[in-house]
Structure formats: C-alpha cells, structure tokens
Design an enzyme around this catalytic site. Sequence first.
Site, PDB file in Angstrom:
ATOM      1  N   GLU A   1       1.235  -1.129  -0.261  1.00 40.36           N
ATOM      2  CA  GLU A   1       0.138  -0.006  -0.218  1.00 40.36           C
ATOM      3  C   GLU A   1       0.724   1.435  -0.244  1.00 40.36           C
ATOM      4  OE1 GLU A   1      -3.489  -0.018  -0.505  1.00 40.36           O
ATOM      5  OE2 GLU A   1      -3.372  -1.822   0.984  1.00 40.36           O
TER       6      GLU A   1
ATOM      7  N   CYS B   1      -1.894   9.454   2.234  1.00 42.04           N
ATOM      8  CA  CYS B   1      -2.003   8.691   1.102  1.00 42.04           C
ATOM      9  C   CYS B   1      -3.260   9.059  -0.545  1.00 42.04           C
ATOM     10  CB  CYS B   1      -1.575   7.030   1.101  1.00 42.04           C
ATOM     11  SG  CYS B   1      -2.950   6.455   1.804  1.00 42.04           S
TER      12      CYS B   1
HETATM   13  P1  NAD Z   1       8.664   5.426   4.596  1.00 44.32           P
HETATM   14  O1  NAD Z   1       8.387   4.648   3.674  1.00 44.32           O
HETATM   15  O2  NAD Z   1       9.141   5.950   5.355  1.00 44.32           O
HETATM   16  O3  NAD Z   1       7.995   4.244   5.802  1.00 44.32           O
HETATM   17  C1  NAD Z   1       7.034   3.223   6.005  1.00 44.32           C
HETATM   18  C2  NAD Z   1       7.257   2.230   7.253  1.00 44.32           C
HETATM   19  O4  NAD Z   1       8.698   1.180   6.192  1.00 44.32           O
HETATM   20  C3  NAD Z   1       8.186   2.916   8.587  1.00 44.32           C
HETATM   21  O5  NAD Z   1       7.688   1.991   9.262  1.00 44.32           O
HETATM   22  C4  NAD Z   1       9.411   2.703   8.659  1.00 44.32           C
HETATM   23  O6  NAD Z   1      10.415   2.610   9.493  1.00 44.32           O
HETATM   24  C5  NAD Z   1      10.079   1.217   7.489  1.00 44.32           C
HETATM   25  N1  NAD Z   1      10.944   1.638   6.829  1.00 44.32           N
HETATM   26  C6  NAD Z   1      11.745   2.212   6.220  1.00 44.32           C
HETATM   27  N2  NAD Z   1      12.626   1.445   5.454  1.00 44.32           N
HETATM   28  C7  NAD Z   1      12.589   0.218   5.817  1.00 44.32           C
HETATM   29  C8  NAD Z   1      13.297  -0.380   5.514  1.00 44.32           C
HETATM   30  N3  NAD Z   1      13.846  -0.665   4.454  1.00 44.32           N
HETATM   31  N4  NAD Z   1      12.305  -1.952   5.105  1.00 44.32           N
HETATM   32  C9  NAD Z   1      11.568  -2.085   5.871  1.00 44.32           C
HETATM   33  N5  NAD Z   1      10.974  -1.029   6.285  1.00 44.32           N
HETATM   34  C10 NAD Z   1      11.351  -0.080   6.472  1.00 44.32           C
HETATM   35  O7  NAD Z   1       6.546   6.246   4.395  1.00 44.32           O
HETATM   36  P2  NAD Z   1       6.158   7.352   4.996  1.00 44.32           P
HETATM   37  O8  NAD Z   1       6.719   8.474   5.678  1.00 44.32           O
HETATM   38  O9  NAD Z   1       6.485   6.505   7.037  1.00 44.32           O
HETATM   39  O10 NAD Z   1       4.704   7.171   4.697  1.00 44.32           O
HETATM   40  C11 NAD Z   1       4.592   7.898   3.756  1.00 44.32           C
HETATM   41  C12 NAD Z   1       4.010   7.109   2.893  1.00 44.32           C
HETATM   42  O11 NAD Z   1       3.144   6.475   2.502  1.00 44.32           O
HETATM   43  C13 NAD Z   1       3.114   8.129   1.576  1.00 44.32           C
HETATM   44  O12 NAD Z   1       4.831   7.750   0.483  1.00 44.32           O
HETATM   45  C14 NAD Z   1       2.602   7.684   1.497  1.00 44.32           C
HETATM   46  O13 NAD Z   1       1.754   8.185   0.733  1.00 44.32           O
HETATM   47  C15 NAD Z   1       2.275   6.202   2.031  1.00 44.32           C
HETATM   48  N6  NAD Z   1       1.468   5.358   2.406  1.00 44.32           N
HETATM   49  C16 NAD Z   1       0.613   4.945   1.676  1.00 44.32           C
HETATM   50  C17 NAD Z   1      -0.514   4.640   2.370  1.00 44.32           C
HETATM   51  C18 NAD Z   1      -1.810   3.436   1.240  1.00 44.32           C
HETATM   52  O14 NAD Z   1      -2.243   2.678   1.941  1.00 44.32           O
HETATM   53  N7  NAD Z   1      -1.471   3.360   0.348  1.00 44.32           N
HETATM   54  C19 NAD Z   1      -1.642   4.994   3.550  1.00 44.32           C
HETATM   55  C20 NAD Z   1      -0.130   6.016   4.231  1.00 44.32           C
HETATM   56  C21 NAD Z   1       0.950   5.868   3.760  1.00 44.32           C
END
Ligand code: NAD
Length: 505
Positions: free
Chosen positions: A262, A296
């Site tokens: 997602e 998102c």
């Molecule tokens: P992010 O990708 O920076 O982090 C998301 C999660 O991934 C966090 O828990 C982070 O600690 C973890 N993470 C980071 N690096 C990782 C790795 N190498 N391996 C495994 N896990 C890792 O995103 P964010 O800044 O927390 O959130 C914003 C983003 O999320 C935006 O792009 C938004 O559109 C998206 N989002 C999508 C949805 C959806 O349902 N489509 C919902 C909410 C947010």
Amino acid sequence: MNDLLRQLGLGAINPGTWCGNEATEDKTAGLIDSINPTTGEVIASVRNTSKAEYERVIARAEASFAAWSRIPAPVRGNAVRLIGNALREHRDALGALVTLENGKIRSEGVGEVQEMIDIADFAVGQSRMLYGNTMHSERPQHRMYEQWHPLGLVGTITAFNFPVAVWAWNACIAAICGNVNIWKPSPKTALCGVAVQKIVNAALANENLPDAFFLINDDSNELAEMFVDDPRIRLLSFTGSCAVGRQVGTRVAARMGRVLLELGGNNAIIVDEFANLDLAIPAIVFGSVGTAGQRCTTTRRVLIHQSRFAEVRNALVRAYGQIRIGDPLDSRTLMGPLIDPASVSRVEAACDAVRASGGEIICGGERLDRPGNFITPAIAVAKNDWDIVQSETFGPILYLIPFDTLDDAIAMQNAVVQGLSSAIFTDRLQNAERFLSATGSDCGIANVNIGTSGAEIGGAFGGEKETGGGREAGSDAWKAYMRRQTTTINWGTDLPLAQGVNFTL
Ligand code: NAD
C-alpha cells in the site's frame, strides 16, 4: 499530557517488544524518542527490539499460531469484538495520542480510532463469512470445493501518517482469518503502537486465548529488513512510500513470500465545465489540506476545465486564506504541523522546483515563525509533466492544471506512475460514466462528486501501478490473509481421471 499517557498506561520509557500482554526490554537496544511535532519536545520514549528479542517474538508467535489457527473463526471474531469494545472505551484518549504524536487535528485523530472500531465490527461479521465456492465435478460421485486456511505469521509495517488505523485494517482481518500478527510501526509514531498493543491485549487478557498480537520496534531499519527477509513471515503487509515499498516487494519476492503493498499516491480531482463548485471546492480543500497533506489519498493535482480555471483558482485561494493553522489539539484548528522538519523542507523545495520550472506559487509555502513543523499550505499553477508534479511531495502543496477536453483530463490524470485515488466533479452523467469506464481513471479508487481522500472501510482499499496493487480492509480483501485450497472428494468406488484420460494398468 502526562495525564493522557497515564490514562493509556504509558510511561516516560516504554518497552517496545510485546508478546500479547507480556513486554520485554533489552537495555542494550537504544531508545526511540517520540517527538511532538507541534512543539519539537520529546513526549516519551520507546525501546527498540534487539535481535535476540526478535527471535523470541517469532518463536512465541509460531507457537501461538498453532493454537490460534485451531480456534473456530467465529470465536476468533468474538475476540475481535472485544477489541472493538475496548477501542470504543479508549477512543478519545487514543485519538488524542494520535494527535499529539502525529500532529493531525483532534477530529482526525479520533476519526482514526473510529476507523479501527469500524474495521473490528466488520471483521466480527466477516469471521462467519470466510466462504469458499463449491463446483460441480466433471467426474461422477465426486465433490469439489475450495476452502480457505490461515497463512501463519503476518507481518505488518506501517507508515507514520495512519499510526493506528492501518494496523487495525490488517490485524483485525488477519486475526479472524486465523493468523498471528506481528507489527512494526513507524518510529515516528512508536508510542501509538505501544498504546494500541496495550489496549488490545488487555481486552483479551482474561479470555484464555493464545496471543495473537505482537509488537516490535526498530528505528534503524536493520531489524525491519530482517523482518522483511524472514521466511517465517508468510505475508508481509507494507504501507509506506513507493521507494521503500519497491525494496520491500523485491526482497519478499526473492524469498517467494507474499506481500501486500500500500504505497504512495499522486491523486487528482477533475473539475469539468459542469461541476458544482459548492461540492468541489470544500472537497478539494479537505483533500489537499486535511492531515496537512500527509495522506496517501491527499489531493495533489486539480485538473480544471479552461472555462472554470480562474473561478476555481480564486475560490481555492480564498478558502486557503481561511485555514486555521495551529495546535492540532485545539478544536478550532484545521491544519496542524507536518511530522518532522525534513517534511517542511521538502514542501519548500517543491515550491522552489515549481518556480524553477517557470510556474507560480499563488499562495502559501511559508514557514510559520513558531516552534514545531508548521508551514502554510501552498497552491501552484503547474504543468502535469513537470518532474515535481509527477512525484509525491508528502505535504500540503496542490497543483492546478488547466485542460481543454475530458479525454485530455483523463489522460493527464493517468499520466503518473502512481494509481491510488481519483475523482471527478461533474453534474453531467456522460462525463461521470466516461471517467468510470474501462478507459477512464486507472486508479484503485474512483469517485464522483466526492474528493480523493476519506475512504470508508467497507470497500477494498488500495491502488494500481507503483501504488503496489494491494487491497486491504473491506469487500473480499480478507482473501489476501488466507491460502486457498481446492479439494476433490471421490465418494464412489471407481477412479475416473479428469479429461477422460485412460491409464489402466
Ligand atoms: P516510509 O516508506 O518512509 O516508511 C514506512 C515504514 O517503512 C516505516 O515503518 C519505516 O520504518 C519502514 N521502513 C523504512 N525503511 C525500511 C526498510 N528498508 N525495510 C523495511 N521497512 C522500512 O513512509 P512514511 O514516510 O512513514 O509514510 C508516508 C508514505 O506512505 C507516503 O508515500 C504515503 O503515500 C504512503 N502511505 C500509503 C498508504 C496506502 O494505503 N497506500 C497509506 C499510508 C501511507
């Protein structure tokens, strides 16, 4: 603030590793400071999970799965009912914590907990409806059907912007399907993760059930990557940016695991020449400024028919001028802070990129002179093919783009790599249906006279293309959390082969 933490059973330093109600704290692992984005102050801390603790969590979760998966699904549904009831009791306090740690306004914080309650209610009913099909066998005296079994351990990694609801979408459905959940929340909202873990497991404490909800924390991503690579995690449900999701998807695929992605969006609203602006303007403003542009499904682009461009632009600038920015706990506030200082810088950089491309920032994009991560929401007149418009800047910047024909608008709406949410405002049936047709919007969500954000849990939520293709929450999204087994039973005395194949010895 301390009262709120006490109410939720949180302290100044909180264990970050939980097997059900039982916490462990390996003091060799560092602390994650939970920062209040409104003030920049530390609210409290959460202890990271060490590698040794992680192994204990997995071993305990595997043992729990053996027991949890044997419990009848409606009884598992009853456990989720108790969770929903406990969340009702803690709705306001947990909602306030979401606001404190994430910065979204109070009604959105409470709304997020309401969404957890809604999905819990949905999951209770779904627990009696894990239906499989029956088929007519081509062979006499044979019965054929499919049944659905639990997967095992389901790992959930969540983003900061929905610190509690996305866990519930995954965990409530995964649990009724017979899986055991292990959650790694965002380090930016680690305190919300601990609060949820405590509420949920306290609700089940006297039910004599195996532990079904586990929590780990990691702010280095080292453990998160171990989690992603771990073949014992049968399904990894990841919510976050396209960049990280791409790595996660590749790593899980390399071990032939299942992944549910997602990821980011670049959502557009089309305003055609027949649009009712009394609906369109408030929808655009909520879609672009709500959650400080950090959903998102945030509206990032508005594609406006040339004939209405000036009218829409002026109405939006007027509406943006009325946005009350400030403390998200104050009920009058409409927009709180961004999650961290880097997010504010990214919005400023996006405004610079618009100017460098020859575009104009017609309002906003200015930091507020106060502590915390505050910036005024920006509107830019832009072109759809600019690099900055093509990428998701996770903050309040909205691009206005004119169009001539509906086909041009739909082509522009689809001409981005993401495919999450989309909408059209029109009072013309033909245009609405054209937008919803197979050659219309290519997104997972397509709305008419409703904005891009604010989905209900009853539908399957998710998006196409680089948004990852996953579906969560309602409809038949539960199928992602189970494995399908096709069964044929021969109740006769012969052994006929399918397709009439003859294999007589
Ligand atoms: P992010 O990708 O920076 O982090 C998301 C999660 O991934 C966090 O828990 C982070 O600690 C973890 N993470 C980071 N690096 C990782 C790795 N190498 N391996 C495994 N896990 C890792 O995103 P964010 O800044 O927390 O959130 C914003 C983003 O999320 C935006 O792009 C938004 O559109 C998206 N989002 C999508 C949805 C959806 O349902 N489509 C919902 C909410 C947010």
